[in-house]
Design an enzyme around this catalytic site. Sequence first.
Site, PDB file in Angstrom:
ATOM      1  N   CYS A 134      36.444  43.028  35.834  1.00 19.98           N
ATOM      2  CA  CYS A 134      36.287  43.007  34.379  1.00 19.98           C
ATOM      3  C   CYS A 134      37.298  42.031  33.748  1.00 19.98           C
ATOM      4  CB  CYS A 134      36.387  44.411  33.787  1.00 19.98           C
ATOM      5  SG  CYS A 134      35.693  44.533  32.115  1.00 19.98           S
ATOM      6  N   GLU A 188      35.645  50.408  40.547  1.00 15.52           N
ATOM      7  CA  GLU A 188      36.747  51.356  40.803  1.00 15.52           C
ATOM      8  C   GLU A 188      36.633  52.645  40.009  1.00 15.52           C
ATOM      9  OE1 GLU A 188      38.203  49.690  36.909  1.00 15.52           O
ATOM     10  OE2 GLU A 188      36.783  49.154  38.492  1.00 15.52           O
ATOM     11  N   HIS A 220      32.853  47.678  36.788  1.00 12.96           N
ATOM     12  CA  HIS A 220      34.002  48.465  37.260  1.00 12.96           C
ATOM     13  C   HIS A 220      33.657  49.276  38.506  1.00 12.96           C
ATOM     14  CE1 HIS A 220      36.914  47.873  33.959  1.00 12.96           C
ATOM     15  NE2 HIS A 220      35.845  47.736  33.201  1.00 12.96           N
TER      16      HIS A 220
END
Length: 236
Positions: free
Chosen positions: A97, A177, A175
Amino acid sequence: MRALVLRHDHASQPGLVGDRLIERGYDLTTLTVVPEERFHSPDVTFAFPSAAEWDLVVSLGAPWSVYDEETIGTWIAGELALLREARDLGVPVLGICFGAQALATAFGGSVEPAPFPELGWTDVQSDIPDLVSSGPWFQWHYDRCVLPPGAVEIARNVAGLQAFVAGRSLGVQFHPEITAPVLRAWLDLDGGTLCARLGIDPDELVSRTLAERPQALARTAELVDAFLDRIALPVG
């Protein structure tokens, strides 16, 4: 193997990406650029280390824009210098990002406002689905990358570029994660206000994130593995 994780704000974590890197044998060192008490005034002074100290650099997201130096101050120049040094030394970078936007900028591209904010779980169109699958991936951004010279776009959607490869580095606009606790932390900060402005139910976002976890684990592991095994390998 040593991995440097650049955490720009206190609420972000390496999450599923960090877990997979640990499983792959990496020792993670996480540095926080903007401490919690400066979240609303992020123009701090921060000394970035040399890229030569690491085998891998991971640059996480942030609630700010790479180009908004009036807000974030001069520390972004230090990060861009670190990313360029990593490229010159052959140290691979995974940009997520804001991290992808910083990577694009450091390598000669740029960042611009996206045509509309992306917030929530969305699919992408991928040219290399065993590296970046079609998703769904979690999105939380209102800017987009402009491809650096020599980089290759490998995924996109209607909002713009979603993933690119530049040498031994990979930038992703989404994202991989994300975890529910991190999402709740974002919502407790300015994220709740953003959701209200966009007409998004934050409870539904959290519920979807919890429901997606098993599949997200597999997608993220595949992405990290393919990055390490195919993109981050030394040339020659």
